[in-house]
Scaffold this motif. Structure first.
Motif, mmCIF file in Angstrom:
data_model
loop_
_atom_site.group_PDB
_atom_site.id
_atom_site.type_symbol
_atom_site.label_atom_id
_atom_site.label_comp_id
_atom_site.label_asym_id
_atom_site.label_seq_id
_atom_site.Cartn_x
_atom_site.Cartn_y
_atom_site.Cartn_z
ATOM 1 N N TYR A 47 0.826 -1.175 -0.151
ATOM 2 C CA TYR A 47 0.013 -0.126 0.144
ATOM 3 C C TYR A 47 0.734 1.139 0.041
ATOM 4 C CZ TYR A 47 -3.840 -3.079 1.519
ATOM 5 O OH TYR A 47 -4.632 -3.992 1.659
ATOM 6 N N TYR A 48 2.021 1.100 0.519
ATOM 7 C CA TYR A 48 2.842 2.299 0.974
ATOM 8 C C TYR A 48 3.885 2.775 -0.286
ATOM 9 C CZ TYR A 48 6.244 4.720 3.856
ATOM 10 O OH TYR A 48 7.262 5.752 4.515
ATOM 11 N N LEU A 49 4.132 1.736 -0.974
ATOM 12 C CA LEU A 49 5.211 1.846 -2.015
ATOM 13 C C LEU A 49 4.875 3.149 -2.965
ATOM 14 C CD1 LEU A 49 6.013 -1.604 -3.388
ATOM 15 C CD2 LEU A 49 7.435 -0.004 -2.238
ATOM 16 N N TYR A 50 3.875 3.487 -3.142
ATOM 17 C CA TYR A 50 3.477 4.646 -4.218
ATOM 18 C C TYR A 50 4.081 6.022 -3.339
ATOM 19 C CZ TYR A 50 -0.617 2.532 -6.280
ATOM 20 O OH TYR A 50 -1.468 1.661 -6.858
ATOM 21 N N PHE A 55 7.402 10.588 -4.323
ATOM 22 C CA PHE A 55 8.035 11.767 -3.575
ATOM 23 C C PHE A 55 9.780 11.682 -3.632
ATOM 24 C CE2 PHE A 55 3.887 11.890 -1.470
ATOM 25 C CZ PHE A 55 3.760 13.415 -1.676
ATOM 26 N N LEU A 56 10.156 10.542 -3.715
ATOM 27 C CA LEU A 56 11.759 10.180 -3.651
ATOM 28 C C LEU A 56 12.268 9.812 -4.965
ATOM 29 C CD1 LEU A 56 11.789 8.293 0.060
ATOM 30 C CD2 LEU A 56 12.072 10.754 -0.432
ATOM 31 N N HIS A 57 11.408 8.823 -5.668
ATOM 32 C CA HIS A 57 12.257 8.321 -6.929
ATOM 33 C C HIS A 57 11.675 8.947 -8.218
ATOM 34 C CE1 HIS A 57 14.428 5.347 -4.600
ATOM 35 N NE2 HIS A 57 13.384 5.373 -3.897
ATOM 36 N N ALA A 61 5.893 4.610 -12.337
ATOM 37 C CA ALA A 61 6.107 3.576 -13.246
ATOM 38 C C ALA A 61 6.892 2.473 -13.075
ATOM 39 C CB ALA A 61 6.329 3.967 -14.932
ATOM 40 N N LEU A 62 7.702 2.677 -11.963
ATOM 41 C CA LEU A 62 8.673 1.579 -11.613
ATOM 42 C C LEU A 62 9.309 1.098 -12.910
ATOM 43 C CD1 LEU A 62 6.615 -0.565 -8.946
ATOM 44 C CD2 LEU A 62 8.229 1.084 -8.542
ATOM 45 N N SER A 63 9.975 2.083 -13.432
ATOM 46 C CA SER A 63 10.904 1.620 -14.541
ATOM 47 C C SER A 63 12.214 1.079 -13.904
ATOM 48 C CB SER A 63 11.404 2.644 -15.387
ATOM 49 O OG SER A 63 11.971 3.766 -14.546
ATOM 50 N N ASP A 64 12.632 1.203 -12.727
ATOM 51 C CA ASP A 64 13.886 0.502 -12.101
ATOM 52 C C ASP A 64 13.266 0.229 -10.767
ATOM 53 O OD1 ASP A 64 16.359 -0.039 -11.019
ATOM 54 O OD2 ASP A 64 17.161 1.657 -11.058
ATOM 55 N N THR A 65 13.057 -0.847 -10.450
ATOM 56 C CA THR A 65 12.772 -1.664 -9.256
ATOM 57 C C THR A 65 13.953 -1.930 -8.399
ATOM 58 O OG1 THR A 65 12.747 -3.950 -9.930
ATOM 59 C CG2 THR A 65 10.589 -2.411 -10.142
ATOM 60 N N THR A 66 15.232 -1.524 -8.451
ATOM 61 C CA THR A 66 16.388 -1.978 -7.668
ATOM 62 C C THR A 66 15.933 -1.294 -6.326
ATOM 63 O OG1 THR A 66 17.747 -1.422 -9.387
ATOM 64 C CG2 THR A 66 18.699 -1.405 -7.422
ATOM 65 N N TRP A 67 15.467 -0.259 -6.063
ATOM 66 C CA TRP A 67 15.238 0.612 -4.746
ATOM 67 C C TRP A 67 14.224 -0.482 -3.940
ATOM 68 C CZ3 TRP A 67 10.576 2.285 -3.226
ATOM 69 C CH2 TRP A 67 9.452 2.656 -4.388
ATOM 70 N N VAL A 68 13.331 -0.882 -4.554
ATOM 71 C CA VAL A 68 12.311 -1.584 -4.199
ATOM 72 C C VAL A 68 12.703 -2.956 -3.471
ATOM 73 C CG1 VAL A 68 10.022 -2.809 -4.176
ATOM 74 C CG2 VAL A 68 10.422 -0.788 -5.853
ATOM 75 N N HIS A 69 13.764 -3.601 -4.144
ATOM 76 C CA HIS A 69 14.160 -4.901 -3.953
ATOM 77 C C HIS A 69 15.363 -4.452 -2.609
ATOM 78 C CE1 HIS A 69 13.127 -7.543 -7.014
ATOM 79 N NE2 HIS A 69 13.050 -6.737 -7.783
ATOM 80 N N ASP A 70 15.954 -3.337 -2.808
ATOM 81 C CA ASP A 70 16.634 -3.061 -1.565
ATOM 82 C C ASP A 70 15.850 -2.795 -0.211
ATOM 83 O OD1 ASP A 70 18.931 -3.334 -3.226
ATOM 84 O OD2 ASP A 70 19.195 -0.985 -3.586
ATOM 85 N N ALA A 71 15.046 -2.084 -0.474
ATOM 86 C CA ALA A 71 14.147 -2.039 0.747
ATOM 87 C C ALA A 71 13.500 -3.151 1.362
ATOM 88 C CB ALA A 71 12.742 -0.900 0.340
ATOM 89 N N GLN A 72 13.009 -3.867 0.291
ATOM 90 C CA GLN A 72 12.689 -5.298 0.921
ATOM 91 C C GLN A 72 13.374 -6.035 1.655
ATOM 92 O OE1 GLN A 72 12.294 -8.150 -2.120
ATOM 93 N NE2 GLN A 72 11.211 -9.742 -0.974
ATOM 94 N N GLU A 73 14.781 -6.266 1.118
ATOM 95 C CA GLU A 73 15.784 -6.977 1.985
ATOM 96 C C GLU A 73 16.457 -6.305 3.012
ATOM 97 O OE1 GLU A 73 19.025 -7.803 -1.037
ATOM 98 O OE2 GLU A 73 17.591 -8.824 -2.383
ATOM 99 N N LYS A 74 16.554 -4.817 3.033
ATOM 100 C CA LYS A 74 17.045 -4.177 4.210
ATOM 101 C C LYS A 74 16.332 -4.082 5.368
ATOM 102 C CE LYS A 74 18.799 0.314 5.297
ATOM 103 N NZ LYS A 74 19.233 1.770 4.965
ATOM 104 N N TYR A 75 14.759 -3.967 5.179
ATOM 105 C CA TYR A 75 14.088 -4.037 6.250
ATOM 106 C C TYR A 75 13.102 -5.015 6.407
ATOM 107 C CZ TYR A 75 15.172 0.898 5.939
ATOM 108 O OH TYR A 75 15.786 2.082 6.073
ATOM 109 N N GLY A 76 13.585 -6.287 5.671
ATOM 110 C CA GLY A 76 12.594 -7.452 5.774
ATOM 111 C C GLY A 76 11.058 -7.275 5.581
ATOM 112 N N ASP A 122 15.067 6.971 2.866
ATOM 113 C CA ASP A 122 14.581 6.023 1.844
ATOM 114 C C ASP A 122 13.026 5.919 1.915
ATOM 115 O OD1 ASP A 122 14.655 4.683 4.257
ATOM 116 O OD2 ASP A 122 16.076 3.264 3.789
ATOM 117 N N GLY A 123 12.343 6.482 2.783
ATOM 118 C CA GLY A 123 11.232 6.222 3.111
ATOM 119 C C GLY A 123 10.552 4.824 4.060
#
Length: 610
Positions: A47-50, A55-57, A61-76, A122-123
């Motif tokens: 829900y929060y990913l928007y 605001f930050l990226h 359109a999520l043309s680059d999902t690297t930051w999403v994967h990084d957040a998923q791994e870093k914050y579990g 990083d949000g």
């Protein structure tokens, strides 16, 4: 005596405010007792990913999902990124944007704090997490404040007080709204409380601004959960009767055409947020983002009885106080309350939609969590029941009135005490979130710990261990053969496996009943040492309208049978909770690359049931 008289007078005048304070204290106490360990995770993460995307990226359109994967791994945040629907290089967020809009004040405050204290911008860092939790508590308090304001427009201080206490302390409200604090149900509860208040005031005072706010709230509800578009029934059908029809409402709105037009424009703008996002992200104005074929809405196959009465998660089993709210619907209609048809229409439709979701037990929750968001509407029906139970009848004696009131007060007190204890049992793990049965419930009823052997009465645990769901008690099942292959006509009585897909078979309705779990076992035999061949993996899955779910891809672990001089393997598969009967079970042998050799001299599929 004067002190007691003064206290009684205070209670009569401020009963609902005192009840509100008690309920808010219960909220804060539960929030303190059950702090959010990872607030932005699982569904909330989706829900929060928007917010960080926008605001930050600058990349909705999520043309680059690297930051999403990084957040998923870093914050579990979750084990997989099921929150995204990615296909052919395009990623679309699974959930609609409404919750992100509602979370946005917390995001902005968290960002300011992170700027000051040097936390990662990083949000997802601690300032964002704490701001979200704090904001969610504020939202929950606002919901109760406006529920009280709405009830006071209809009922006395005492009835309002009792309804508030029963909604908060005698239902699954506390677990759903506070223990799962940042989930949508908390926010939707508050939106429904606001919708109810502004609808009531509009019909009382006729101020068009309240109708405009009502449509704004409906738009936010629908943007948060598309099925909540049904909330429009409240402002549009309030005051409807079969005798007068829509004439009074149409006449009232016709007198305020400009205000109605403004409300419609606001509604369209908010609703358009999702359409614009889908267009940006997918190239289509309408996009179905729920990419799990194993669950969804099945309007022609609702689970209405299970939703209300099952021991697994039945609403009226685990939230019995709402039986009185259902009775209140009839009393409300009997009194010809102006909102009767709107309330009845909304609640019945909401129950139906909730029961039409194939995962009708709604994962790890207490009682039926999707129904909590409309508790402000149910509160009116409950208020009518209490009013009929406590207000003296003309021919009743004082003694009869006192006995009747004492009976219901004791009954409500008992239901509240049971609910609070079962709330504690849920938090302590004595009651299980999605594996309850009647036999297990009997074992743990009013128990502070799980008795020895009681867990044997639970539904099967479908949690995988190292990617595999363990089968701990095969001896308690009865087997039957689903299919046995005959390779006597093949060269050397063995099948040469060399394609990418070998032996693809489909079977409808593998499970013969709804009772108990069903396992499938594949028995494989090869005449040659598996180390000297490239034997394919065993794939078993279910399909719904051509799309697979509950997919299992398992390497066959062969053992040498000295007596028969062959290698044998067994592969087990737990049949999922099927989305719709008629979905097909698929068995196949599969490998990434074809053209390599494997040999099969025996294959049988068995079904095990209780």
């Amino acid at each position: 005596m004067h002190y007691i008289s003064a206290m009684k007078s205070l209670f009569r005048k401020q009963a609902s405010f005192i009840a509100l304070v008690i309920c808010i204290f219960a909220q804060l106490h539960n929030a303190w007792q059950h702090p959010q360990k990872n607030p932005i995770s699982w569904d909330v993460f989706g829900y929060y990913l928007y917010l960080p995307a926008f605001f930050l990226h600058n990349d909705l359109a999520l043309s680059d999902t690297t930051w999403v994967h990084d957040a998923q791994e870093k914050y579990g945040a979750s084990d997989t990124l099921y929150q995204l629907n990615c296909k052919d290089g395009t990623c679309v967020m699974k959930y609609s944007a409404g919750m992100a809009v509602l979370y946005s004040p917390a995001f902005l405050v968290g960002h300011l704090i992170a700027l000051v204290d040097g936390s990662p911008l990083d949000g997802f860092s601690p300032p964002y997490q704490k701001a979200l939790c704090f904001w969610s508590i504020i939202v929950a308090i606002i919901g109760l404040v406006y529920l009280r304001k709405s009830l006071r427009l209809l009922f006395s201080e005492q009835i309002t007080a009792l309804v508030l206490v029963l909604i908060v302390l005698a239902s699954n409200y506390l677990f759903t709204v506070i223990v799962t604090l940042n989930m949508p149900h908390n926010y939707l509860f508050t939106l429904y409380a606001l919708l109810l208040y502004h609808t009531l005031v509009f019909h009382k005072d006729g101020l068009a601004c309240h109708f405009r706010v009502s449509l704004l709230i409906v738009a936010l509800l629908a943007l948060s959960r598309p099925t909540e578009i049904i909330s429009i029934i409240i402002p549009l059908f309030w005051g409807f009767s079969f005798k007068a029809g829509f004439s009074p409402k149409i006449k009232a709105l016709a007198q305020k055409k400009s205000e109605f037009l403004k409300a419609a424009i606001i509604f369209a703008i908010i609703g358009g947020i999702q359409l614009v996002y889908w267009k940006v992200a997918s190239g289509h104005w309408i996009f179905y983002s729920y990419n799990n074929p194993g669950e969804g809405l099945e309007f022609f196959h609702p689970h209405f009885i299970e939703l209300l009465f099952s021991w697994r998660k039945g609403w009226l089993i685990y939230t019995p106080v709402m039986v009185f709210a259902i009775l209140g619907l009839f009393l409300m209609a009997k009194n010809r309350f102006s909102g009767s048809w709107a309330i009845l229409g909304l609640l019945l439709l909401h129950l139906y939609i909730s029961s039409a979701w194939t995962n009708w037990w709604y994962a790890e929750s207490f009682s039926q969590r999707p129904l909590v968001q409309v508790y402000p509407i149910w509160a009116i029906a409950l208020g009518f029941f209490i009013q009929a139970s406590f207000i003296p009848e003309r021919l009743s004696s004082v003694r009869q009135i006192q006995v009747k009131q004492a009976f219901f007060l004791l009954l409500f007190a008992g239901i509240t005490a049971l609910n609070l204890f079962q709330h504690w049992q849920m938090c302590a793990g004595v009651l299980k979130a999605d594996r309850m049965t009647f036999d297990y419930y009997k074992q743990v009823f009013l128990k502070s710990a799980i008795p020895n052997g009681a867990e044997a009465f639970l539904l099967i645990d479908r949690t995988p261990i190292n990617g595999v769901i363990p089968w701990n008690d095969p001896e308690t099942y009865i087997s039957r053969s689903l299919k046995k292959w005959d390779f006597s006509g093949e060269v050397n009585q063995q099948l040469h496996l060399h394609q990418r897909f070998d032996i693809v078979e489909s079977f409808p309705d593998v499970a013969s009943s709804d009772f108990g779990p069903t396992w499938v076992k594949a028995l494989l035999t090869t005449p040659k040492d598996p180390a000297e061949q490239n034997f394919p993996n065993v794939v078993m899955t279910y399909t719904h309208e051509g799309e697979g779910y509950a997919y299992q891809n398992t390497p066959a672990q062969f053992r040498f049978n000295e007596e028969q001089q062959v290698w044998q393997a067994e592969v087990d598969y737990l049949v999922p909770e099927i989305r719709r009967y008629g979905d097909e079970f698929i068995f196949q042998l599969y490998r990434e690359q074809g053209g390599t050799d494997g040999y099969l001299s025996g294959l049988e599929i068995l079904v095990f049931e209780r």
